[in-house]
Design a protein around this motif. Structure first.
Motif, PDB file in Angstrom:
ATOM      1  N   MET A  37      20.519  -1.739  -6.601  1.00 44.33           N
ATOM      2  CA  MET A  37      19.152  -2.212  -6.452  1.00 44.33           C
ATOM      3  C   MET A  37      19.157  -3.702  -6.106  1.00 44.33           C
ATOM      4  O   MET A  37      19.749  -4.500  -6.821  1.00 44.33           O
ATOM      5  N   GLU A  38      18.517  -4.084  -5.016  1.00 44.78           N
ATOM      6  CA  GLU A  38      18.349  -5.488  -4.708  1.00 44.78           C
ATOM      7  C   GLU A  38      17.049  -5.973  -5.322  1.00 44.78           C
ATOM      8  O   GLU A  38      16.132  -5.199  -5.585  1.00 44.78           O
ATOM      9  N   LEU A  39      16.987  -7.280  -5.548  1.00 45.55           N
ATOM     10  CA  LEU A  39      15.829  -7.858  -6.216  1.00 45.55           C
ATOM     11  C   LEU A  39      14.532  -7.504  -5.500  1.00 45.55           C
ATOM     12  O   LEU A  39      13.515  -7.211  -6.140  1.00 45.55           O
ATOM     13  N   ILE A  40      14.560  -7.523  -4.186  1.00 38.09           N
ATOM     14  CA  ILE A  40      13.345  -7.246  -3.422  1.00 38.09           C
ATOM     15  C   ILE A  40      12.790  -5.854  -3.725  1.00 38.09           C
ATOM     16  O   ILE A  40      11.589  -5.603  -3.625  1.00 38.09           O
ATOM     17  N   ASP A  41      13.683  -4.928  -4.131  1.00 45.58           N
ATOM     18  CA  ASP A  41      13.269  -3.548  -4.371  1.00 45.58           C
ATOM     19  C   ASP A  41      12.405  -3.391  -5.618  1.00 45.58           C
ATOM     20  O   ASP A  41      11.691  -2.396  -5.755  1.00 45.58           O
ATOM     21  N   ILE A  42      12.483  -4.321  -6.555  1.00 44.93           N
ATOM     22  CA  ILE A  42      11.695  -4.162  -7.783  1.00 44.93           C
ATOM     23  C   ILE A  42      10.263  -4.664  -7.609  1.00 44.93           C
ATOM     24  O   ILE A  42       9.409  -4.377  -8.435  1.00 44.93           O
ATOM     25  N   TYR A  43      10.016  -5.406  -6.545  1.00 47.35           N
ATOM     26  CA  TYR A  43       8.693  -5.997  -6.355  1.00 47.35           C
ATOM     27  C   TYR A  43       7.831  -5.235  -5.350  1.00 47.35           C
ATOM     28  O   TYR A  43       6.691  -4.916  -5.639  1.00 47.35           O
ATOM     29  N   GLY A  44       8.339  -4.996  -4.174  1.00 50.08           N
ATOM     30  CA  GLY A  44       7.524  -4.402  -3.128  1.00 50.08           C
ATOM     31  C   GLY A  44       6.397  -5.327  -2.710  1.00 50.08           C
ATOM     32  O   GLY A  44       5.226  -4.935  -2.676  1.00 50.08           O
ATOM     33  N   TRP A  45       6.757  -6.573  -2.387  1.00 49.01           N
ATOM     34  CA  TRP A  45       5.733  -7.566  -2.045  1.00 49.01           C
ATOM     35  C   TRP A  45       4.950  -7.152  -0.790  1.00 49.01           C
ATOM     36  O   TRP A  45       5.518  -6.784   0.220  1.00 49.01           O
TER      37      TRP A  45
END
Length: 286
Positions: free
Chosen positions: A1-9
Motif C-alpha cells: 500500500m502506498e500512502l496515496i492509496d489511503i487518502y484518495g484525494w
C-alpha cells in the motif's frame, strides 16, 4: 500500500464549503484561520474512513499568513473540526470519541484488523512529526526514493548532495548494483510492507493481545528518517476501554534498528544515509 492509496484525494469545488461551515471552522471570529476569500483549493480524502462522521480535507492558502496546506477532520452535521497540527494530540483526542473501528476482539477479522491498523499507522506518521523530525513509513521503492529525495533537498548539506557526483564511473556502477540488490529488488517482492508481529517474534507469538479493557497490536515497519532507512517495531495499544479516560490507538516505536550501513555502503562515505537514489542520471536503470 502506498500512502496515496489511503487518502484518495479529490479536488472539490470551493463552494462545497458554505459561510456557515467557515463560521463553525473558525469558532472564534476574532481570529479567522480559514478565510473563504483566501482559500484557493480544497481536496477531499475519499478513502479515509477511520473516523465516524468525520471527513478529511486539505485546504490551500487558508489565510494571508498560512500559505501552506492545512488538513482538517470535519464533522459537518455536528459542526466539529479537528485541525491536524503535526502533533499527536488532535489524533488521540479524536480517537477517544470517533475512531470508527473501536479495536475489540469481536468486531473485525484478523485480516480486517490488519488493514485498519496499517491504514491508521500510515495516517498517523504522515500527520505527526516527532521532536527530531518526521518518520516516513515506506512500503515501496518509490516511497523510499521520495523521502530520501526530501532529505537531500531540505536537510542535507551541500557536501552531502555532491558525494554522488564525486564518485568515479566504476563506483557509481557498483553503487547502482548495490541499490538494486538491497533496496529495489526487495521492494518489488513486498519486503518493505508493514508486517504483523515484531521483528524478532517467533512463529507462535501472537501479534494481537487482549486483556480486560486493554488491547495491544504488534506491527513491524520500515521508515526513512533524515535520509536513513531503518526498521522499527510499532506498538498500537488501547487501554481503559469504555472509560472517558481511556487511550485509544496510541502508538509507540520500539527497538529501532538501522538497515544501513551494511552491504559496504560505508565505503562510499554515506555513513547511515542512503545515497541520493532519486538522481535520474545515476540511477536511471534502477
Amino acid at each position: 500500500m502506498e500512502l496515496i492509496d489511503i487518502y484518495g484525494w479529490t479536488e472539490i469545488p470551493l463552494e462545497s464549503f458554505s459561510v456557515e461551515d467557515y463560521i463553525k471552522m473558525n469558532r472564534n471570529l476574532d481570529m479567522i484561520r480559514f478565510n473563504p476569500i483566501q482559500v484557493t483549493k480544497i481536496l477531499k480524502a475519499t478513502k479515509m474512513d477511520l473516523y465516524k462522521d468525520y471527513t478529511l480535507y486539505e485546504f490551500y492558502d487558508t489565510s494571508p499568513i498560512r500559505d501552506f496546506p492545512v488538513r482538517i477532520l470535519y464533522n459537518r452535521e455536528a459542526g466539529l473540526m479537528s485541525e491536524l497540527t503535526g502533533t499527536n494530540a488532535p489524533i488521540y483526542t479524536l480517537n477517544s470519541t470517533s475512531f470508527t473501528k473501536m479495536i475489540s476482539k469481536t468486531e473485525l477479522t484478523d485480516d480486517e484488523l490488519y488493514a485498519v491498523l496499517t491504514k491508521y499507522v500510515r495516517f498517523f506518521f504522515n500527520n505527526v512529526e516527532g521532536r527530531h523530525g518526521s518518520f516516513h513509513i515506506v512500503e515501496t521503492f518509490e516511497e523510499i526514493k521520495k523521502y530520501v529525495q526530501v532529505f537531500y533537498e531540505t536537510e542535507a548539506t551541500k557536501d552531502d548532495t555532491q558525494l554522488i557526483r564525486n564518485l568515479d564511473p566504476g563506483k557509481i556502477g557498483e553503487l547502482r548494483s548495490l541499490i538494486k540488490s538491497t533496496i529495489y529488488k526487495p521492494a518489488k517482492s513486498d519486503f518493505y510492507k508493514i508486517k504483523r508481529g515484531f521483528r524478532n517474534d517467533t512463529e507462535d507469538t501472537e501479534w494481537i493481545s487482549y486483556e480486560e479493557n486493554e488491547a495491544s497490536f504488534r506491527l513491524n515497519a520500515y521508515m526513512v528518517f533524515k535520509g536513513a532507512l531503518f526498521n522499527a517495531n510499532v506498538r498500537v495499544y488501547s487501554n481503559n476501554l469504555g472509560s472517558p479516560s481511556g487511550n485509544i490507538a496510541h502508538i509507540v516505536l520500539e527497538n529501532e534498528e538501522y538497515v544501513y550501513p551494511n552491504g559496504k555502503l560505508d565505503q562510499f562515505d554515506f555513513v547511515n544515509f542512503i545515497p541520493p537514489i532519486y538522481d535520474s542520471d545515476v540511477f536511471k536503470n534502477v
